[in-house]
Design an enzyme around this catalytic site. Structure first.
Site, PDB file in Angstrom:
ATOM      1  N   MET A 114      47.707 161.901 -49.564  1.00 21.98           N
ATOM      2  CA  MET A 114      46.737 163.817 -48.808  1.00 21.98           C
ATOM      3  C   MET A 114      48.165 164.537 -48.291  1.00 21.98           C
ATOM      4  O   MET A 114      48.706 165.399 -48.197  1.00 21.98           O
ATOM      5  CB  MET A 114      46.226 163.919 -48.983  1.00 21.98           C
ATOM      6  CG  MET A 114      45.254 163.747 -50.354  1.00 21.98           C
ATOM      7  SD  MET A 114      43.701 164.826 -50.453  1.00 21.98           S
ATOM      8  CE  MET A 114      42.901 164.769 -49.699  1.00 21.98           C
ATOM      9  N   HIS A 134      49.419 158.960 -40.770  1.00 16.79           N
ATOM     10  CA  HIS A 134      50.013 158.454 -40.107  1.00 16.79           C
ATOM     11  C   HIS A 134      50.281 157.205 -40.635  1.00 16.79           C
ATOM     12  O   HIS A 134      50.648 156.759 -41.209  1.00 16.79           O
ATOM     13  CB  HIS A 134      48.412 158.979 -39.097  1.00 16.79           C
ATOM     14  CG  HIS A 134      47.319 158.207 -40.278  1.00 16.79           C
ATOM     15  ND1 HIS A 134      47.187 157.319 -41.089  1.00 16.79           N
ATOM     16  CD2 HIS A 134      46.404 159.358 -40.634  1.00 16.79           C
ATOM     17  CE1 HIS A 134      46.173 157.512 -41.973  1.00 16.79           C
ATOM     18  NE2 HIS A 134      45.362 158.405 -41.975  1.00 16.79           N
ATOM     19  N   HIS A 156      48.855 155.475 -43.411  1.00 14.53           N
ATOM     20  CA  HIS A 156      49.624 155.689 -44.936  1.00 14.53           C
ATOM     21  C   HIS A 156      51.005 154.645 -44.380  1.00 14.53           C
ATOM     22  O   HIS A 156      51.406 154.114 -45.789  1.00 14.53           O
ATOM     23  CB  HIS A 156      49.744 157.185 -45.010  1.00 14.53           C
ATOM     24  CG  HIS A 156      49.142 157.930 -45.349  1.00 14.53           C
ATOM     25  ND1 HIS A 156      48.058 158.948 -43.616  1.00 14.53           N
ATOM     26  CD2 HIS A 156      47.750 158.443 -46.162  1.00 14.53           C
ATOM     27  CE1 HIS A 156      47.286 159.441 -44.171  1.00 14.53           C
ATOM     28  NE2 HIS A 156      48.070 159.457 -45.641  1.00 14.53           N
ATOM     29  N   LYS A 187      39.506 152.458 -45.468  1.00  8.43           N
ATOM     30  CA  LYS A 187      39.419 152.739 -45.148  1.00  8.43           C
ATOM     31  C   LYS A 187      38.326 154.376 -45.610  1.00  8.43           C
ATOM     32  O   LYS A 187      37.678 153.867 -45.650  1.00  8.43           O
ATOM     33  CB  LYS A 187      39.622 154.272 -43.568  1.00  8.43           C
ATOM     34  CG  LYS A 187      38.804 154.938 -42.896  1.00  8.43           C
ATOM     35  CD  LYS A 187      39.925 155.732 -42.113  1.00  8.43           C
ATOM     36  CE  LYS A 187      40.361 157.418 -42.271  1.00  8.43           C
ATOM     37  NZ  LYS A 187      39.108 157.961 -43.191  1.00  8.43           N
ATOM     38  N   GLN A 229      36.244 154.880 -52.574  1.00  6.32           N
ATOM     39  CA  GLN A 229      36.742 155.683 -53.132  1.00  6.32           C
ATOM     40  C   GLN A 229      38.221 154.088 -53.510  1.00  6.32           C
ATOM     41  O   GLN A 229      37.755 153.924 -55.058  1.00  6.32           O
ATOM     42  CB  GLN A 229      37.970 156.266 -51.965  1.00  6.32           C
ATOM     43  CG  GLN A 229      39.051 156.340 -53.184  1.00  6.32           C
ATOM     44  CD  GLN A 229      40.034 157.670 -52.195  1.00  6.32           C
ATOM     45  OE1 GLN A 229      40.080 158.373 -52.320  1.00  6.32           O
ATOM     46  NE2 GLN A 229      40.956 157.128 -51.704  1.00  6.32           N
ATOM     47  N   LEU A 281      42.340 155.651 -37.821  1.00  8.63           N
ATOM     48  CA  LEU A 281      43.141 156.944 -38.483  1.00  8.63           C
ATOM     49  C   LEU A 281      43.452 157.756 -39.573  1.00  8.63           C
ATOM     50  O   LEU A 281      42.378 156.972 -40.546  1.00  8.63           O
ATOM     51  CB  LEU A 281      44.646 155.695 -38.124  1.00  8.63           C
ATOM     52  CG  LEU A 281      45.161 155.715 -37.261  1.00  8.63           C
ATOM     53  CD1 LEU A 281      46.870 155.291 -37.106  1.00  8.63           C
ATOM     54  CD2 LEU A 281      45.076 156.257 -35.833  1.00  8.63           C
ATOM     55  N   SER A 286      43.699 161.755 -41.901  1.00 14.78           N
ATOM     56  CA  SER A 286      44.495 163.497 -40.856  1.00 14.78           C
ATOM     57  C   SER A 286      43.348 163.959 -40.320  1.00 14.78           C
ATOM     58  O   SER A 286      43.765 165.323 -39.573  1.00 14.78           O
ATOM     59  CB  SER A 286      44.876 163.730 -42.662  1.00 14.78           C
ATOM     60  OG  SER A 286      45.693 162.394 -42.853  1.00 14.78           O
ATOM     61  N   ARG A 287      42.314 163.562 -40.628  1.00 16.34           N
ATOM     62  CA  ARG A 287      40.919 165.099 -40.194  1.00 16.34           C
ATOM     63  C   ARG A 287      40.876 164.329 -38.441  1.00 16.34           C
ATOM     64  O   ARG A 287      40.232 165.468 -38.435  1.00 16.34           O
ATOM     65  CB  ARG A 287      39.996 164.268 -40.810  1.00 16.34           C
ATOM     66  CG  ARG A 287      39.961 164.963 -42.150  1.00 16.34           C
ATOM     67  CD  ARG A 287      38.848 165.047 -42.790  1.00 16.34           C
ATOM     68  NE  ARG A 287      38.847 166.159 -44.758  1.00 16.34           N
ATOM     69  CZ  ARG A 287      38.667 165.281 -45.632  1.00 16.34           C
ATOM     70  NH1 ARG A 287      38.372 163.915 -45.795  1.00 16.34           N
ATOM     71  NH2 ARG A 287      38.815 166.064 -46.688  1.00 16.34           N
TER      72      ARG A 287
HETATM   73  O1  PAF Z   1      42.224 159.163 -50.372  1.00 20.30           O
HETATM   74  C1  PAF Z   1      43.667 160.004 -50.542  1.00 20.30           C
HETATM   75  O2  PAF Z   1      43.818 160.482 -49.789  1.00 20.30           O
HETATM   76  C2  PAF Z   1      42.980 161.001 -51.951  1.00 20.30           C
HETATM   77  O3  PAF Z   1      41.860 160.968 -51.766  1.00 20.30           O
HETATM   78  C3  PAF Z   1      43.898 160.211 -52.620  1.00 20.30           C
HETATM   79  C4  PAF Z   1      43.594 158.784 -53.238  1.00 20.30           C
HETATM   80  C5  PAF Z   1      45.277 160.548 -52.768  1.00 20.30           C
HETATM   81  C6  PAF Z   1      43.450 161.000 -54.080  1.00 20.30           C
HETATM   82  O4  PAF Z   1      43.178 162.273 -53.869  1.00 20.30           O
END
Ligand code: PAF
Length: 282
Positions: free
Chosen positions: A26, A30, A33, A144, A148, A179, A181-182
């Site tokens: 998204m 950082h 990613h 992390k 998900q 790490l 983004s929030r």
């Molecule tokens: O983990 C994330 O950044 C999001 O949930 C993803 C997997 C890109 C889906 O929008």
């Protein structure tokens, strides 16, 4: 590196590629990613990252509007690491109202799903769309977001998607904070407190390794300690790595010895997530 905004242009770019490794994000990238993108290079000759803040996975009172959007800086970070960045508009991803959704497995209603109803449904829906658009051989997601990753693995396995799902290790700041983004929402004093979530999980891990196997008690104690320091705790949970179900008695079978301790808690207005694995295999 090409920055591509439409599905048609991305398909034209990837048409002749035989081995695509994909990192959906998204944005507001950082090291966590970037590590996934570097890992992707080991798996595919063409590396694609996507940057899309997906409205379907945010609840009405969540931070969709204020979620940091930093496309230019993100592309600069990806230069030399990725071959293509897919950064579609909302209209490109959802040209008509999305009325078809992925129904995630029941575990999506627990842990983070309990306080974020609909989150995993929106996440799974966009992930399937992105996988269909990019059609990679491999897709990488950070560990992390443990729940998900688990749900995405189920999605790929149960829908027979021709993609290998790979998890990437959590990258941490020097003090141990995962790490995210929030993290940038945290003020100075919240930032120094934030690492306590990880320390709490490490403490539980240590206790389990030292033979404390009353998980309910460990969870309860951790929630109390966090709450006393001003955290608003969503959950602290000891679960099986394999299915994310509550961990049963440790001696009952091998799978139940591979545990993960997960937590989500709010510090001020910032919701932080973390997890730590613990293996009791000799
Ligand atoms: O983990 C994330 O950044 C999001 O949930 C993803 C997997 C890109 C889906 O929008």
């Amino acid at each position: 590196m090409q920055v591509i905004h439409t599905i048609a242009a991305l398909r034209a770019r990837l048409g002749t590629e035989r081995s695509v490794a994909f990192v959906p994000t998204m944005g507001n990238l950082h090291e966590g990613h970037l590590n996934l993108v570097r890992q992707a290079r080991e798996h595919g000759s063409c590396v694609v990252a996507s940057i899309f803040v997906n409205p379907l996975q945010f609840g009405p009172s969540e931070d969709f509007d204020k979620y940091p959007r930093t496309l230019e800086a993100d592309c600069a970070k990806l230069q030399g690491l990725a071959d293509a960045v897919f950064a579609p508009s909302i209209n490109e991803m959802y040209p008509t109202q999305q009325t078809v959704f992925i129904e995630p497995p029941p575990i999506a209603n627990e842990l983070c799903g309990a306080s974020r109803p609909g989150h995993f449904r929106g996440m799974a829906t966009v992930v399937l769309k992105l996988l269909n658009i990019v059609q990679p051989q491999i897709a990488l997601f950070g560990q992390k977001d443990y729940q998900q990753l688990h749900i995405i693995r189920q999605l790929a396995a149960q829908l027979d998607l021709p993609v290998r799902i790979v998890g990437g290790e959590t990258v941490r700041a020097a003090d141990g904070l995962a790490l995210s983004s929030r993290n940038q929402y945290l003020n100075e004093s919240e930032r120094s407190e934030a690492v306590f979530l990880y320390r709490t999980l490490q403490g539980i891990r240590q206790a389990i390794l030292q033979g404390e196997h009353d998980f309910e008690q460990l969870q309860k104690r951790a929630v109390e300690v966090l709450a006393a320091r001003g955290w608003l705790v969503d959950y602290v949970a000891v679960r099986n790595q394999s299915d994310l179900q509550p961990a049963g008695p440790v001696k009952s079978d091998l799978a139940q010895r591979e545990l993960v301790i997960l937590a989500a808690a709010r510090l001020g207005n910032t919701r932080l997530l973390d997890n730590v694995e613990v293996c009791l295999v000799d």
